[in-house]
Write a protein that holds these residues in place. Structure first.
Motif, mmCIF file in Angstrom:
data_model
loop_
_atom_site.group_PDB
_atom_site.id
_atom_site.type_symbol
_atom_site.label_atom_id
_atom_site.label_comp_id
_atom_site.label_asym_id
_atom_site.label_seq_id
_atom_site.Cartn_x
_atom_site.Cartn_y
_atom_site.Cartn_z
ATOM 1 N N ARG A 116 1.035 -1.173 -0.152
ATOM 2 C CA ARG A 116 0.006 -0.175 -0.102
ATOM 3 C C ARG A 116 0.820 1.120 0.065
ATOM 4 O O ARG A 116 0.605 2.239 -0.646
ATOM 5 N N TYR A 117 1.955 1.250 0.828
ATOM 6 C CA TYR A 117 3.109 2.242 0.582
ATOM 7 C C TYR A 117 4.297 1.876 0.479
ATOM 8 O O TYR A 117 4.607 0.714 0.818
ATOM 9 N N LYS A 118 4.976 2.708 -0.185
ATOM 10 C CA LYS A 118 6.652 2.393 -0.526
ATOM 11 C C LYS A 118 7.233 3.779 -0.489
ATOM 12 O O LYS A 118 6.789 4.526 -1.321
ATOM 13 N N ILE A 119 8.540 3.736 0.236
ATOM 14 C CA ILE A 119 9.439 4.611 0.300
ATOM 15 C C ILE A 119 10.757 4.250 -0.629
ATOM 16 O O ILE A 119 11.184 3.294 0.259
ATOM 17 N N ILE A 120 11.196 4.689 -1.348
ATOM 18 C CA ILE A 120 12.826 4.413 -1.851
ATOM 19 C C ILE A 120 13.162 5.813 -2.067
ATOM 20 O O ILE A 120 12.853 6.813 -2.301
ATOM 21 N N GLU A 121 14.583 5.536 -2.205
ATOM 22 C CA GLU A 121 15.687 6.528 -2.722
ATOM 23 C C GLU A 121 15.439 6.614 -4.479
ATOM 24 O O GLU A 121 15.464 5.565 -4.942
ATOM 25 N N LYS A 122 15.921 7.780 -4.939
ATOM 26 C CA LYS A 122 15.985 7.867 -6.595
ATOM 27 C C LYS A 122 16.891 6.698 -7.030
ATOM 28 O O LYS A 122 17.879 6.645 -6.115
ATOM 29 N N ARG A 123 16.837 6.137 -8.052
ATOM 30 C CA ARG A 123 17.736 5.225 -8.808
ATOM 31 C C ARG A 123 17.536 3.896 -8.093
ATOM 32 O O ARG A 123 18.055 3.093 -8.626
ATOM 33 N N GLN A 124 17.025 3.803 -7.188
ATOM 34 C CA GLN A 124 16.300 2.443 -6.709
ATOM 35 C C GLN A 124 15.352 1.833 -7.570
ATOM 36 O O GLN A 124 14.783 2.486 -8.369
ATOM 37 N N SER A 125 14.986 0.483 -7.427
ATOM 38 C CA SER A 125 13.931 -0.022 -8.378
ATOM 39 C C SER A 125 12.969 -0.576 -7.098
ATOM 40 O O SER A 125 12.961 -0.560 -6.155
#
Lengths: 112, 113
Positions: free
Chosen positions: A9-18
């Motif tokens: 339902r929610y996802k937080i990632i850093e740029k350039r991650q998949s």
């Protein structure tokens, strides 16, 4: 009848991650859609499947986005690598021949 | 190309008052028209649809909409709103036999006590 299921339902990632999102449509629905909904805007179609074939992917940024629908049921949408502008809610919908689309709760992606 | 315009981005209204959310579309061919509602942190739920026949369409939760071909409009109305109607409302259009929906930018309806 169970509705359209999506995870996470929610996802937080850093740029350039998949990242990958999963969708399970309503049983028996041949058509499956992925939409991107940026804050303050209406949903925008990314890709449409009919069974396990792609009907329309004209608005899918193919250099970083990919989607598949194996066996004509579940579907996965992937982003690799993610950019800041990919922060949005990703909605999955399934449809019938009567033109109705049924939406899942969405996955809220935040790219930092 | 088809497009959908929702003229009001925000509509505040007092409880039990009537409300109209406006939607105009541009298309030279036959269309199918939809209104969806989105509550916070939820997906879209179909309120009503126009496919053919009577131009006045009734939907869930007491909403109705009227298809006006000459004005290319499909405005959503409710005679008396409740606090629970506070949500984002999206108008969408679908051309002929195509399965793709084009959505408007949405109208945030806020019902005030």
């Amino acid at each position: 009848e169970a509705g359209v299921a999506q995870s996470p339902r929610y996802k937080i990632i850093e740029k350039r991650q998949s990242v990958a999102f999963w969708c399970n449509p309503i049983s028996g629905h041949a058509t499956l859609y992925w939409y991107q909904q940026i804050l303050g805007q209406g949903p925008k179609l990314l890709i449409q499947f009919q069974n396990n074939g792609v009907v329309d992917d004209s608005q899918l940024p193919k250099d970083r986005f990919s989607a598949e629908r194996l066996k004509g049921v579940d579907s996965t949408l992937k982003i690799q690598p993610a950019k800041l502008e990919d922060s949005a809610v990703y909605l999955c919908a399934s449809g019938t021949e009567t033109y109705e689309q049924y939406f899942g709760p969405g996955t809220r992606l935040t790219v930092t | 190309a088809q497009s959908v315009t929702q003229l009001d981005s925000q509509v505040p209204v007092f409880e039990e008052a009537p409300v109209e959310l406006r939607c105009n579309y541009s298309s030279s061919v036959s269309v199918y028209l939809f209104w969806y509602v989105q509550y916070p942190n939820q997906g879209l739920q179909l309120l009503l649809k126009y496919l053919s026949g009577s131009t006045l369409v009734k939907g869930i939760n007491g909403f109705e909409a009227e298809f006006n071909k000459s004005q290319t409009s499909f405005h959503l109305r409710k005679p008396s709103v409740h606090i629970s109607d506070t949500a984002e409302y999206f108008c969408a259009v679908r051309l002929g036999s195509a399965r793709q929906l084009t959505f408007g930018s949405g109208t945030q309806l806020t019902v005030l006590p």
